[in-house]
Design an enzyme around this catalytic site. Sequence first.
Site, short mmCIF file in Angstrom:
data_model
loop_
_atom_site.label_atom_id
_atom_site.label_comp_id
_atom_site.label_asym_id
_atom_site.label_seq_id
_atom_site.Cartn_x
_atom_site.Cartn_y
_atom_site.Cartn_z
N ASN A 16 0.84 -1.21 0.00
CA ASN A 16 0.00 0.00 0.00
C ASN A 16 0.87 1.26 0.00
OD1 ASN A 16 -3.01 -0.65 0.22
ND2 ASN A 16 -2.07 -2.10 1.63
N LEU A 95 -3.47 2.18 18.29
CA LEU A 95 -3.00 3.49 18.75
C LEU A 95 -3.92 4.01 19.85
CD1 LEU A 95 -2.21 5.05 15.26
CD2 LEU A 95 -0.53 4.45 17.02
N HIS A 111 -8.71 -1.26 6.20
CA HIS A 111 -9.06 -2.57 6.77
C HIS A 111 -9.49 -3.47 5.63
CE1 HIS A 111 -10.51 -5.62 9.41
NE2 HIS A 111 -11.78 -5.41 9.12
N ASP A 152 -10.23 -1.01 13.84
CA ASP A 152 -10.78 -1.05 12.48
C ASP A 152 -12.21 -0.50 12.46
OD1 ASP A 152 -8.42 -2.13 11.35
OD2 ASP A 152 -8.97 -4.11 12.06
C1 GRF Z 1 -3.15 -4.78 4.17
O1 GRF Z 1 -3.95 -5.86 3.76
C2 GRF Z 1 -3.89 -3.89 5.12
O2 GRF Z 1 -5.24 -3.80 4.86
C3 GRF Z 1 -3.66 -4.59 6.42
O3 GRF Z 1 -2.31 -5.01 6.37
C4 GRF Z 1 -1.97 -5.25 5.01
C5 GRF Z 1 -0.72 -4.48 4.69
O4 GRF Z 1 -0.19 -4.81 3.44
N1 GRF Z 1 -3.98 -3.73 7.53
P1 GRF Z 1 1.03 -4.00 2.85
O5 GRF Z 1 2.11 -3.95 3.94
O6 GRF Z 1 0.57 -2.64 2.48
O7 GRF Z 1 1.50 -4.80 1.67
#
Ligand code: GRF
Length: 197
Positions: A16, A95, A111, A152
């Site tokens: 991400n 947090l 989430h 979440d």
């Molecule tokens: C994602 O699926 C996010 O929704 C969850 O942890 C994962 C992180 O993936 N909270 P990345 O580190 O961004 O690849």
Amino acid sequence: MAKKRLALLISGNGSNLQAIINACQNEIINAEVVVVISNRKDAYGLKKAEKAAIPAIYHPYFKGSDRNLYDDSLSKLVLQYTPDFVVLAGWMRKLSMHFLRYFPMKVVNIHPALPDTFPGTHAIERAFHAYQEGEITQSGVMIHYVPDEGVDDGPILLQKIIKINPEDQLADFEDRIHETEHHLFTEVLCMLCNNSR
Ligand code: GRF
């Protein structure tokens, strides 16, 4: 229009994070990632940040130490970068208000499931298992503000439903969730950063 400043908190692979960095660099999101902070030393996302010449900081939490003190120190660290938004991009620590009080309506979390479903870790696997048990037919991704210590949970910015197909293996479903996450994060951050607020 001045670019918004994003502080990203991560704990893992950073797919991400990479999607957000790319969208900022390609000027799709009117923002720059000003710092990436991980609570895990081996988080691969730190390497991705370094590669993009973004300050990449490991901020360790030592087991048994005071959670509020950790959040205080984390808030001080983040505040140094004067972010417009704090983006939890795979941040796997709850947090407390010791952190959140400094960033009202500024902390955004992703989430990998729909609102009010599968809060906490391993949401994708748990949703897939629930599908196999006939309990659900679809899951999804949501992005929301983090106003308090709810896990979440918080005012929803965007959500997207993802159907689960009978021929899906867990890996297929996981791939679709992650692909959707990257698009949804870009969309939400455009909403937050690409206007004149
Ligand atoms: C994602 O699926 C996010 O929704 C969850 O942890 C994962 C992180 O993936 N909270 P990345 O580190 O961004 O690849």
